[in-house]
Design a protein around this motif. Sequence first.
Motif, PDB file in Angstrom:
ATOM      1  N   THR A   1      15.159  -4.994  -7.045  1.00  0.00           N
ATOM      2  CA  THR A   1      15.179  -3.560  -6.770  1.00  0.00           C
ATOM      3  C   THR A   1      14.053  -3.118  -5.845  1.00  0.00           C
ATOM      4  N   ASP A   2      13.158  -4.036  -5.482  1.00  0.00           N
ATOM      5  CA  ASP A   2      12.055  -3.701  -4.578  1.00  0.00           C
ATOM      6  C   ASP A   2      11.504  -5.000  -3.995  1.00  0.00           C
ATOM      7  N   PRO A   3      10.580  -4.907  -3.008  1.00  0.00           N
ATOM      8  CA  PRO A   3      10.077  -6.115  -2.333  1.00  0.00           C
ATOM      9  C   PRO A   3       9.263  -7.072  -3.196  1.00  0.00           C
ATOM     10  N   SER A   4       9.010  -6.729  -4.451  1.00  0.00           N
ATOM     11  CA  SER A   4       8.386  -7.723  -5.342  1.00  0.00           C
ATOM     12  C   SER A   4       9.300  -8.930  -5.503  1.00  0.00           C
ATOM     13  N   GLY A   5      10.604  -8.697  -5.319  1.00  0.00           N
ATOM     14  CA  GLY A   5      11.574  -9.773  -5.420  1.00  0.00           C
ATOM     15  C   GLY A   5      11.957 -10.139  -6.837  1.00  0.00           C
ATOM     16  N   HIS A   6      11.418  -9.447  -7.814  1.00  0.00           N
ATOM     17  CA  HIS A   6      11.745  -9.781  -9.204  1.00  0.00           C
ATOM     18  C   HIS A   6      13.201  -9.420  -9.492  1.00  0.00           C
ATOM     19  N   LEU A   7      13.935 -10.358 -10.057  1.00  0.00           N
ATOM     20  CA  LEU A   7      15.345 -10.161 -10.370  1.00  0.00           C
ATOM     21  C   LEU A   7      15.515  -9.812 -11.847  1.00  0.00           C
ATOM     22  N   SER A   8      16.421  -8.891 -12.117  1.00  0.00           N
ATOM     23  CA  SER A   8      16.668  -8.475 -13.503  1.00  0.00           C
ATOM     24  C   SER A   8      18.135  -8.073 -13.650  1.00  0.00           C
ATOM     25  N   PRO A   9      18.636  -7.989 -14.890  1.00  0.00           N
ATOM     26  CA  PRO A   9      20.039  -7.629 -15.116  1.00  0.00           C
ATOM     27  C   PRO A   9      20.395  -6.303 -14.460  1.00  0.00           C
ATOM     28  N   PHE A  10      21.629  -6.258 -13.917  1.00  0.00           N
ATOM     29  CA  PHE A  10      22.040  -5.107 -13.105  1.00  0.00           C
ATOM     30  C   PHE A  10      23.543  -4.900 -13.238  1.00  0.00           C
ATOM     31  N   LYS A  11      23.923  -3.681 -13.601  1.00  0.00           N
ATOM     32  CA  LYS A  11      25.339  -3.318 -13.673  1.00  0.00           C
ATOM     33  C   LYS A  11      25.730  -2.598 -12.389  1.00  0.00           C
ATOM     34  N   PHE A  12      26.885  -2.975 -11.845  1.00  0.00           N
ATOM     35  CA  PHE A  12      27.365  -2.351 -10.613  1.00  0.00           C
ATOM     36  C   PHE A  12      28.882  -2.389 -10.610  1.00  0.00           C
ATOM     37  N   SER A  13      29.515  -2.216  -9.478  1.00  0.00           N
ATOM     38  CA  SER A  13      30.975  -2.241  -9.428  1.00  0.00           C
ATOM     39  C   SER A  13      31.454  -2.846  -8.112  1.00  0.00           C
ATOM     40  N   ARG A  14      32.657  -3.343  -8.141  1.00  0.00           N
ATOM     41  CA  ARG A  14      33.304  -3.886  -6.951  1.00  0.00           C
ATOM     42  C   ARG A  14      34.636  -3.160  -6.739  1.00  0.00           C
ATOM     43  N   ARG A  15      35.191  -3.337  -5.524  1.00  0.00           N
ATOM     44  CA  ARG A  15      36.443  -2.659  -5.194  1.00  0.00           C
ATOM     45  C   ARG A  15      37.613  -3.287  -5.954  1.00  0.00           C
ATOM     46  N   GLU A  16      38.696  -2.558  -5.989  1.00  0.00           N
ATOM     47  CA  GLU A  16      39.931  -3.087  -6.550  1.00  0.00           C
ATOM     48  C   GLU A  16      40.468  -4.191  -5.635  1.00  0.00           C
ATOM     49  N   THR A  17      41.350  -5.001  -6.144  1.00  0.00           N
ATOM     50  CA  THR A  17      41.934  -6.088  -5.365  1.00  0.00           C
ATOM     51  C   THR A  17      42.977  -5.528  -4.408  1.00  0.00           C
ATOM     52  N   GLY A  18      42.659  -5.579  -3.112  1.00  0.00           N
ATOM     53  CA  GLY A  18      43.594  -5.086  -2.104  1.00  0.00           C
ATOM     54  C   GLY A  18      44.697  -6.084  -1.813  1.00  0.00           C
ATOM     55  N   ASP A  19      45.601  -5.703  -0.922  1.00  0.00           N
ATOM     56  CA  ASP A  19      46.766  -6.543  -0.621  1.00  0.00           C
ATOM     57  C   ASP A  19      46.377  -7.943  -0.145  1.00  0.00           C
ATOM     58  N   GLU A  20      45.292  -8.051   0.615  1.00  0.00           N
ATOM     59  CA  GLU A  20      44.889  -9.349   1.140  1.00  0.00           C
ATOM     60  C   GLU A  20      43.613  -9.879   0.478  1.00  0.00           C
ATOM     61  N   ASP A  21      43.276  -9.327  -0.668  1.00  0.00           N
ATOM     62  CA  ASP A  21      42.050  -9.719  -1.363  1.00  0.00           C
ATOM     63  C   ASP A  21      42.291 -10.805  -2.404  1.00  0.00           C
ATOM     64  N   VAL A  22      41.235 -11.568  -2.640  1.00  0.00           N
ATOM     65  CA  VAL A  22      41.211 -12.580  -3.687  1.00  0.00           C
ATOM     66  C   VAL A  22      40.024 -12.271  -4.593  1.00  0.00           C
ATOM     67  N   ARG A  23      40.278 -12.187  -5.884  1.00  0.00           N
ATOM     68  CA  ARG A  23      39.207 -11.984  -6.858  1.00  0.00           C
ATOM     69  C   ARG A  23      39.047 -13.268  -7.661  1.00  0.00           C
ATOM     70  N   PHE A  24      37.796 -13.664  -7.876  1.00  0.00           N
ATOM     71  CA  PHE A  24      37.594 -14.874  -8.683  1.00  0.00           C
ATOM     72  C   PHE A  24      36.391 -14.745  -9.597  1.00  0.00           C
TER      73      PHE A  24
ATOM     74  N   VAL B   1      40.062 -18.475  -9.183  1.00  0.00           N
ATOM     75  CA  VAL B   1      40.805 -17.267  -8.828  1.00  0.00           C
ATOM     76  C   VAL B   1      41.438 -16.646 -10.072  1.00  0.00           C
ATOM     77  N   THR B   2      41.233 -15.327 -10.229  1.00  0.00           N
ATOM     78  CA  THR B   2      41.792 -14.605 -11.367  1.00  0.00           C
ATOM     79  C   THR B   2      42.832 -13.571 -10.949  1.00  0.00           C
ATOM     80  N   GLU B   3      42.811 -13.162  -9.667  1.00  0.00           N
ATOM     81  CA  GLU B   3      43.750 -12.138  -9.207  1.00  0.00           C
ATOM     82  C   GLU B   3      43.896 -12.240  -7.695  1.00  0.00           C
ATOM     83  N   VAL B   4      45.110 -12.038  -7.200  1.00  0.00           N
ATOM     84  CA  VAL B   4      45.346 -12.046  -5.751  1.00  0.00           C
ATOM     85  C   VAL B   4      46.186 -10.844  -5.372  1.00  0.00           C
ATOM     86  N   GLY B   5      45.956 -10.342  -4.152  1.00  0.00           N
ATOM     87  CA  GLY B   5      46.749  -9.229  -3.645  1.00  0.00           C
ATOM     88  C   GLY B   5      48.155  -9.662  -3.269  1.00  0.00           C
ATOM     89  N   GLY B   6      49.012  -8.675  -3.075  1.00  0.00           N
ATOM     90  CA  GLY B   6      50.426  -8.947  -2.827  1.00  0.00           C
ATOM     91  C   GLY B   6      50.710  -9.688  -1.540  1.00  0.00           C
TER      92      GLY B   6
END
Length: 381
Positions: free
Chosen positions: A19-42, A78-83
């Motif tokens: 979260t800053d230039p210290s570079g320390h990594l810690s648990p983080f919740k975020f989000s990703r886009r939905e699986t689009g027509d040409e997307d692959v989710r894994f 791979v868990t999901e693929v677009g149409g």
Amino acid sequence: MAQSPEEQHPVKAFGWAATDPSGHLSPFKFSRRETGDEDVRFKVLYCGMCHSDLHSIKNEWGNSIYPMVPGHEIVGEVTEVGGKVTKVKIGDKVGVGCLVGACHSCDNCVNDLENYCPKWTLTYNSINTDGTITYGGYSDHMVANQRYIVRFPDNMPLDAGAPLLCAGITVYSPLKYYGLAKAGKHIGVVGLGGLGHVAVKFAKAFGAKVTVISTSPSKMKEALEHLGADSFLASRVPEQMQVIRIFSNYYYFFFLFFKFAGGRGYIDGIIDTVSAVHPLLPLLSLLKSSGKLIMVGAPEKPLELPIFPLLMGRKTVAGSIIGGMKETQEMVDFAAKHNITADIEVISMDYVNTAMERLAKADVRYRFVIDIGNTLAATKP
């Protein structure tokens, strides 16, 4: 009204972030886009730790975007693929490397060189076309357009194969492009780290003779006996490197350049993987006439480039960065055929900050790989 990032990317995700230039990594919740027509989710199973991850989380290149979820050597199932996806199916083993986007219309993209597209989108520390931040593979799942998905052959282990998506293609591409991927060539590899050890393996698979050039004489046995290099030069031993002394007399200085750097070397091409400031003159002196010194490391400060050796031997100093998606798939397939993988140390997610400290000291043989699939969930708040 513009959508919020949560509305644009409604699929919950979890990983570790700086979260800053210290570079320390810690648990983080975020989000990703939905699986689009040409997307692959894994589901992410493993993610390699590249030295660029360390540079990026500490903002050492001055372009970091926080919060940052690093990781661009990402493999999983791979868990999901677009149409409209035809490249892979659910259950396939796949990977994502350094890229998740490009313009697809410039000359570079048309020629399968997305890695040189001026509008590329990096897997992390970049901005998506929708204005949101890209997040990398230190996370539970990944989604990308099928163009940026790499299929993993059945015989390629995911953990030891993950680093090939960056380290592997970084050395494979210049070996191919500069005409060094041929039997009978003599190739030098500078630095025996995450990039260098893979470069030795690819060069040997191409049938080349390989000389490892390292500042650490202690790595000689490893280079020759484990990796199969043909010879080893300790670059801090003047007798081995034929380091040219600079005398005060200008004419003698010119003569030495002509004699030692003009074309009396014996190596066809050198892959320089070192990311620290180092002299190029000794390396140029090892090259044959018309030899090539190819830089794939990224020093933080400019290097001095002596010109006389280039003039006298018609030598080339060049650069290269990763590869396009077609070549990346070619590289993985070649590696699987020749049983080429990275030498790795598998770690748990909660060890990642310690691993970064060790990486800064080059205390790894030769690549850390995070066991995301088995250890990430245990760190979730």
